[in-house]
Write an enzyme that holds these catalytic residues in place. Structure first.
Site, PDB file in Angstrom:
ATOM      1  N   ASP A  86      -2.234   1.354   5.688  1.00 27.45           N
ATOM      2  CA  ASP A  86      -2.858   1.240   4.369  1.00 27.45           C
ATOM      3  C   ASP A  86      -2.411   2.422   3.507  1.00 27.45           C
ATOM      4  OD1 ASP A  86      -4.813   0.749   2.234  1.00 27.45           O
ATOM      5  OD2 ASP A  86      -5.827  -0.543   3.665  1.00 27.45           O
ATOM      6  N   ASN A 115       0.840  -1.195   0.000  1.00 26.91           N
ATOM      7  CA  ASN A 115       0.000   0.000   0.000  1.00 26.91           C
ATOM      8  C   ASN A 115       0.872   1.241   0.000  1.00 26.91           C
ATOM      9  OD1 ASN A 115      -3.027  -0.209   0.005  1.00 26.91           O
ATOM     10  ND2 ASN A 115      -2.558  -1.785   1.529  1.00 26.91           N
TER      11      ASN A 115
END
Length: 290
Positions: free
Chosen positions: A198, A150
């Site tokens: 993330d 990510n």
């Protein structure tokens, strides 16, 4: 920091990520539905679809000099995307992988290169890779052995890259050669023990913001790795972050409903909040840092 407010009511995204402030407007993707979206007006109306693919759409970056065209991490590869036309595929590196793969998050760096990661649908450990697309359209695998990549996110001059290996709860930092995009050896920058790092972005002070999937939080880390800010959200799965707005002082956060047995009323919403430190301009693919 002001309170978080949801945008695009009543829209709720299945897997909202890839959020960017581009040319005076917010864009984001709903990965599994293949949609590129933008808020309408003041954000109280439903999100408007800018483009839609029949494959997952992980992230986009604007293409320099081609208004309305995006470079996209989509399906099992990299393409150029313009609304109303068929995608122009640059490469499809994960099509023949031994396990079913899809592209995930990505962004352009200040030197005009596009970086995007891949992952296995079933989360097979170490199946993912990071790809770099040069301004000439050449796609190169630069890292492998990642489970769920990510980010990445880059500092102001594009000589530092942050990349999350979400399944390991780890954010690594890499030196980047501005001439050719070669990476140095990655070093641990931050480790998340509750939830997973993330989507990410870097602000004007060089601090790293990251959504923390599963923990309902957004973290801000100073350049030395110190955790300076924890923003709590009324959702479970924050997935993407960016800084934008007219003055750059608005934090936007995408969230997800996918995988939740009983999603709450705000899971999948896009949020915004005012912050003290502004963001950096969103880099375009094919541009050159000045």
């Amino acid at each position: 920091m002001t309170d978080l407010m949801p945008l695009g009511a009543p829209d709720r995204l299945e897997l909202g990520e890839g959020i960017r402030w581009v040319d005076g407007r917010l864009v984001c993707v709903d990965i599994l539905t293949g949609r590129l979206l933008t808020p309408n007006g003041d954000g109280t109306a439903p999100l408007r679809t800018l483009a839609r693919l029949d494959v997952p759409l992980g992230a986009v970056a604007p293409v320099a000099g081609r208004a309305g065209t995006w470079i996209a991490a989509a399906g099992t590869g990299i393409c150029l995307l313009t609304a109303g036309t068929a995608p122009e595929w640059l490469a499809d590196p994960e099509r023949a992988a031994p396990t079913a793969m899809r592209m995930n998050d990505g962004c352009a760096d200040p030197h005009g290169r596009f970086w995007a990661g891949s992952m296995a649908y079933d989360g097979t450990p170490d199946a993912g890779s990071l790809y770099r697309t040069g301004p000439d359209g050449t796609v190169t695998r630069v890292l492998d052995g990642i489970t769920i990549p990510n980010g990445p996110a880059f500092d102001r001059d594009g000589t530092t890259m942050y990349l999350a290996d979400s399944a390991r709860g780890l954010v690594r930092r890499y030196a980047v050669d501005p001439r050719d995009g070669d990476l140095g050896v990655g070093e641990e920058f931050a480790r998340v023990t509750e939830g997973s790092p993330d989507g990410m972005t870097v602000d004007a002070e060089g601090a790293l913001w990251t959504a923390v999937w599963g923990a309902g939080e957004v973290h801000r880390y100073l350049p030395d790795g110190t955790l300076a800010t924890v923003l709590r959200l009324p959702v479970t799965q924050p997935a993407g972050v960016c800084l934008g707005g007219d003055d750059g002082h608005t934090l936007y956060v995408t969230t997800a409903r996918v995988g939740l047995a009983a999603p709450g009323p705000l899971d999948g919403a896009v949020f915004r909040a005012r912050v003290e430190v502004p963001g950096l301009p969103t880099a375009a693919y094919g541009s050159t840092a000045t």
